[in-house]
Scaffold this motif. Structure first.
Motif, short mmCIF file in Angstrom:
data_model
loop_
_atom_site.label_atom_id
_atom_site.label_comp_id
_atom_site.label_asym_id
_atom_site.label_seq_id
_atom_site.Cartn_x
_atom_site.Cartn_y
_atom_site.Cartn_z
N ASP A 112 0.86 -1.19 0.00
CA ASP A 112 0.00 0.00 0.00
C ASP A 112 0.89 1.23 0.00
OD1 ASP A 112 -2.54 1.34 0.06
OD2 ASP A 112 -2.11 1.86 2.13
N TRP A 114 0.90 5.60 0.23
CA TRP A 114 0.19 6.83 0.57
C TRP A 114 1.14 8.00 0.40
CZ3 TRP A 114 1.46 10.60 4.06
CH2 TRP A 114 0.50 11.59 4.30
N ILE A 124 4.57 7.38 2.15
CA ILE A 124 4.82 6.20 2.98
C ILE A 124 4.44 4.96 2.18
CG2 ILE A 124 4.10 4.92 5.04
CD1 ILE A 124 3.75 7.56 6.47
N VAL A 126 4.06 0.80 2.67
CA VAL A 126 4.00 -0.30 3.63
C VAL A 126 3.92 -1.61 2.85
CG1 VAL A 126 3.01 0.99 5.53
CG2 VAL A 126 1.50 0.01 3.82
N TYR A 143 -2.73 -1.79 4.87
CA TYR A 143 -3.27 -0.46 4.58
C TYR A 143 -2.69 0.53 5.58
CZ TYR A 143 -6.73 3.29 4.03
OH TYR A 143 -7.35 4.50 3.82
N TYR A 144 -2.26 1.68 5.08
CA TYR A 144 -1.75 2.74 5.95
C TYR A 144 -2.87 3.72 6.25
CZ TYR A 144 0.59 6.96 7.53
OH TYR A 144 0.95 8.06 8.26
N CYS A 145 -3.16 3.94 7.54
CA CYS A 145 -4.19 4.88 7.99
C CYS A 145 -3.52 6.18 8.41
CB CYS A 145 -5.00 4.30 9.14
SG CYS A 145 -5.82 2.75 8.78
N HIS A 146 -3.69 7.20 7.59
CA HIS A 146 -3.05 8.48 7.90
C HIS A 146 -3.70 9.12 9.12
CE1 HIS A 146 -1.15 12.35 7.48
NE2 HIS A 146 -2.32 12.94 7.27
N GLU A 149 -2.50 7.26 12.07
CA GLU A 149 -1.05 7.22 12.09
C GLU A 149 -0.56 5.82 12.45
OE1 GLU A 149 0.42 10.25 14.63
OE2 GLU A 149 -0.14 11.88 13.30
N ILE A 151 -0.78 1.32 10.89
CA ILE A 151 -0.91 0.37 9.79
C ILE A 151 -1.92 -0.70 10.18
CG2 ILE A 151 0.30 -1.28 8.33
CD1 ILE A 151 2.89 0.24 9.00
N SER A 153 -3.45 -4.40 9.03
CA SER A 153 -3.15 -5.57 8.22
C SER A 153 -4.04 -6.72 8.66
CB SER A 153 -1.68 -5.97 8.33
OG SER A 153 -1.34 -6.23 9.69
N LEU A 167 3.72 3.00 13.36
CA LEU A 167 4.81 3.05 12.38
C LEU A 167 6.12 2.57 12.98
CD1 LEU A 167 4.09 6.45 10.57
CD2 LEU A 167 3.63 4.14 9.76
#
Length: 864
Positions: A112, A114, A124, A126, A143-146, A149, A151, A153, A167
């Protein structure tokens, strides 16, 4: 074994400088295709073969596991099975590799990417590999969740189905799901996580609550392999292995639409991608298919016929008009030819709600009943009140029965009020007489008249009582819930009883105790909802009979049902009032809801609220508290039934079924000479439909319809919530919420588009990077056609399981020649006789039975 991501689709429209909506697809053997969407389909404009570009050997072929697009840098990142990550440049015509990373600890199977759309340098990446890391199994999606902040999975392991990590690599939250999670998505607007997996359930989680999901949505019949959330529309899109796509409402957790267009795929799609700005779902295997959502002409304010929920709508054949009344004490008269309002008069009962409506015997006057028990007679052509009928009970009037010039009214009073000779000018004739006291133990919900001189009343506790009008006595009491099923599944309660009641009337002692608190509870519920105008169905009981009607044209015999009763749980029962008891019953929700879990969920809360039959008793139309309208063929249902110990459970043939309203339907009327259906609902709408389900219009809208030329339209109230079945019924030619734009074989598209690209390359004297069609066909599919393609079985599921013999195509049996037994000696006479006896038994069997027993002798045992 790699997960099913051998081909992936990504788009570079979001935040990209080249915002042209290009779509990139790649196969596991490294064939990259670039697509563009035009008005009708996807158009291939470029192909690249990484196998030739990388010059790999046969001993070390390429195997792509995943791909992500990096729009801020115009690059594409690919992962391979040999633990290599490679970055390719999208701006160069040769799709040049810029750099690569080798010797990864494990094979990367999902990625993923972003980036910040304001600061392109901030990005970023991942990675999820086959090692699992924080999981005990390899990672299915990452998936990276901004906003969080961190991840997210998922994996197929139950103990680490979904994991949220920071992170820095610290595992903060672990979600446990039985059989793991195949796919998930995170919604920033709703701040929730949606998961789906092998248990066929969609769960909505609060990111900070891992012990239990906030909601569960059921409906899929196979493993869920893809989930996506559109924050702008509030829709959740899910896809299962049985090639079924469903659209759900995140705010109400309901299934809004079911899409079966991907059934044309021969296999499960190896890649799925959802692009939320255009609500586009793309799937690919060897075929490429795309579903695109449409949102044009969606009105924010739905059209309504009244400002308050309806109490009924009636068709008057003399004036060719429709008369409707609502809880706001307003009566409206509509022209059925155009749908426009002819007249309206308000404050019919002051500030009290109208609860019942009916025409008199002549059809020229309107009778209305109110919640306070008052009854009035109107000239509905000018709104003049002609008479006011007195009542001794301050209780809601729910139903009327008219015969000759007499009127019978009943409701919460639990008694029957009879008004004799409405045409008389003598005031004493307007004073009612009451009979039937202490017979019904709960509120009366419906009444029906049967010639000669019999009426049926149904109540909230499930009782159906037959009365003789002339003697005002009970003929019989019917209640399927009180019958001793071990002795006889359904029998008739007669009027002979050991318990005397006032007068000469008698009542049968029940087998089960009645709950006296049900009536008080229901009255309190209705009082509390008097201002909110909510539906009034399903208050803590499963026995309410909402509507009873008689089938007057049927033969009056013990073997034929003449009384239809519908009510709670979706049940429709067919009774014989001449001693036959309960002849048959069926559940209308069995057609709408396919699984037992869904049926159990709606059984307690919803019911069949009303029904209406044609005058020839050939068709029955039912309406439910869910807003569904169903048309049934009952011409031969429960007619001349043989002596059976149990009633018929099979459903009659259904003609059409659709959702017509967003709330409970409280009345149905038929215009038989034009084959039209009039429905009134608690959603404040009175609508007109054809008998086959085509939508004509809603009374009160600005649109003027023409019954001779019906246009295909969808009601505004149903445009965002109607299922695919409903849309195909009411408006088969209107574009659906998700409609299939493009689906074709991959080699057909590539062959056509490559031919055009090769000609352009030769004209411009440029190097052609496209792959010849022969190499592509060899890589993706063997083009050699088989002379005899296999038969595709059309499987039909039912609530009883899979029907074997209806799906297997058997060859017709040819008559075999008769041969004499090879042993013809005198010692074998007994064997010859046995052989002759077996042959005679085979000849006596029907042809179909011989086919099933001969070809598949052990099929039934194996299925069991």
């Amino acid at each position: 074994m790699l997960p099913s991501i051998s081909r992936n689709f990504e788009t570079k429209t979001e935040g990209s400088g080249d915002n042209d909506g290009s779509i990139i697809s790649i196969s596991k053997d490294g064939i990259v295709c670039f697509w563009k969407k035009n008005v009708k389909n996807l158009k291939l404009y470029r192909t690249v073969n990484l196998t030739k570009l990388e010059k790999t050997t046969k001993a070390r072929p390429l195997w792509v596991t995943d791909m992500v697009v990096m729009p801020n840098m115009h690059k594409v990142l690919l992962s391979f099975t040999d633990s290599v990550l490679a970055v390719y440049d999208l701006t160069t015509p040769t799709f040049e590799r810029i750099f690569h990373i080798t010797r990864m600890p494990h094979c990367v199977v999902t990625m993923d990417y972003w980036y910040d759309d304001k600061e392109f340098d901030h990005a970023i990446l991942v990675l999820g590999d086959s090692g699992g890391g924080v999981h005990k199994d390899w990672i299915s999606k990452i998936y990276y969740c901004h906003n969080l902040e961190g991840i997210l999975s998922c994996s197929c392991d139950s103990n680490t189905a979904l994991v949220f990590t920071t992170l820095q690599g610290y595992r903060e939250s672990v979600f446990h799901v039985r059989k793991g999670v195949n796919s998930f998505d995170y919604s920033t607007d709703y701040n929730l996580i949606a998961t789906g997996g092998m248990d066929q359930r969609i769960r909505l989680w609060n990111p900070y609550t891992v012990t239990k999901p906030s909601y569960e949505m059921r409906g899929h019949n196979s493993t869920i392999i893809f989930i996506a959330i559109n924050d702008e529309t509030g829709h959740l899109i899910s896809f299962s292995k049985d090639l079924e796509a469903r659209v759900w409402g995140v705010h109400n957790q309901r299934c809004l639409q079911v899409c079966h267009q991907f059934q044309e795929f021969d296999n499960i799609p190896s890649a799925l991608y959802y692009y939320s700005p255009t609500s586009t779902l793309i799937a690919g295997y060897l075929d490429v298919g795309m579903l695109e959502g449409f949102r044009e002409d969606l009105k924010t304010v739905a059209v309504v016929s009244h400002e308050y929920p309806l109490c009924g709508a009636l068709y008057n054949s003399i004036f060719n008009q429709v008369v409707s009344g609502c809880n706001g004490s307003v009566v409206s008269v509509w022209d059925i030819e155009t749908g426009q309002k002819a007249i309206q008069f308000s404050h019919c009962h002051g500030e009290v709600e109208i609860t019942a409506m009916s025409f008199d015997a002549s059809g020229r006057r309107l009778i209305t009943g109110a919640r306070d028990g008052s009854i009035k007679i109107w000239n509905f052509n000018n709104g003049a009140c002609l008479k006011i009928l007195e009542s001794s009970y301050n209780a809601e009037v729910i139903c009327f029965v008219l015969f000759y010039n007499n009127v019978l009214a009943s409701g919460w009073s639990q008694v029957i009020a009879e008004y004799r000779d409405l045409s008389s000018k003598d005031p004493n004739d307007l004073i009612p007489t009451y009979w039937g006291k202490n017979i019904h133990e709960d509120d009366i919900l419906s009444m029906a008249y049967h010639d000669p001189g019999i009426i049926a009343t149904s109540s909230f506790d499930g009782d159906i009582i037959l009365w003789d009008i002339m003697t005002e006595q009970v003929i019989a009491i019917l209640n399927a819930t009180d019958v001793d099923f071990s002795a006889q599944y359904a029998r008739l309660y007669n009027k002979m009883s050991k318990k005397p009641v006032e007068g000469n009337m008698v009542k049968e002692i029940r087998h089960s105790s009645k709950k006296a608190s049900v009536s008080n509870q229901r009255q309190n519920n209705l009082k509390n909802m008097g201002e909110s105008k909510k539906p009034r169905f399903g208050y803590g009981t499963n026995n309410a009979v909402e509507k009873v009607i008689f089938l007057e044209k049927r033969e009056k015999s013990v073997k034929t049902a003449t009384l239809v009763a519908c009510g709670a749980g979706g049940l429709v029962q067919f009774w014989n009032i001449y001693g036959g008891g309960l002849i048959g019953e069926f559940n209308t929700f069995y057609y709408i809801y396919k699984t037992e879990e869904e049926r159990e969920a709606v059984h307690v809360l919803h019911s069949v609220t009303t029904c209406k039959a044609l005058s020839d008793n050939s068709i029955l139309v039912t309406g439910s508290s869910l807003g569904y309208i169903q048309v049934w063929d009952i011409s031969s249902f429960c007619v001349d039934v043989l002596n059976e110990s149990k009633p018929i459970k099979n459903m009659p043939p259904i003609i059409s079924s659709w959702r017509g309203h967003t709330d409970a339907i409280i009345s149905i009327d038929l215009v038989e000479h034009k084959e039209l259906i009039i429905t009134a609902s608690l959603d404040c709408c009175v609508s007109l439909w054809t008998l086959c389900g085509r939508y004509i219009g809603t009374f009160g809208e600005s649109y003027i319809w023409n019954l001779n030329n019906i246009e295909t339209r969808v009601p505004t109230r149903l445009q965002q919530i109607a299922s695919e079945t409903t849309l195909q019924t009411i408006a088969p030619k209107v574009i659906k919420t998700f409609s299939l734009l493009y689906m074709t074989m991959a080699e057909e598209v590539i062959e056509k588009e490559l031919h055009v690209s090769e000609e352009k390359a030769k004209t411009n004297n440029e190097k052609n990077d496209s792959v010849p069609i022969e190499d592509i066909l060899k890589a993706c599919k063997n083009p050699k056609k088989k002379p005899c393609p296999p038969i595709k079985l059309k499987v039909r599921n039912s609530e009883y399981g899979l029907s074997v013999y209806s799906h297997l195509k058997c060859p017709e049996l040819q008559p075999e020649p008769t041969y004499s037994h090879p042993l013809s000696g005198p010692n074998n006479s007994k064997r010859n006789k046995k052989s002759e006896k077996a042959n005679s038994c085979d000849k006596a069997l029907p042809k179909k039975l011989i086919t099933e027993k001969t070809l598949f002798p052990n099929t039934a045992e194996s299925i069991k």
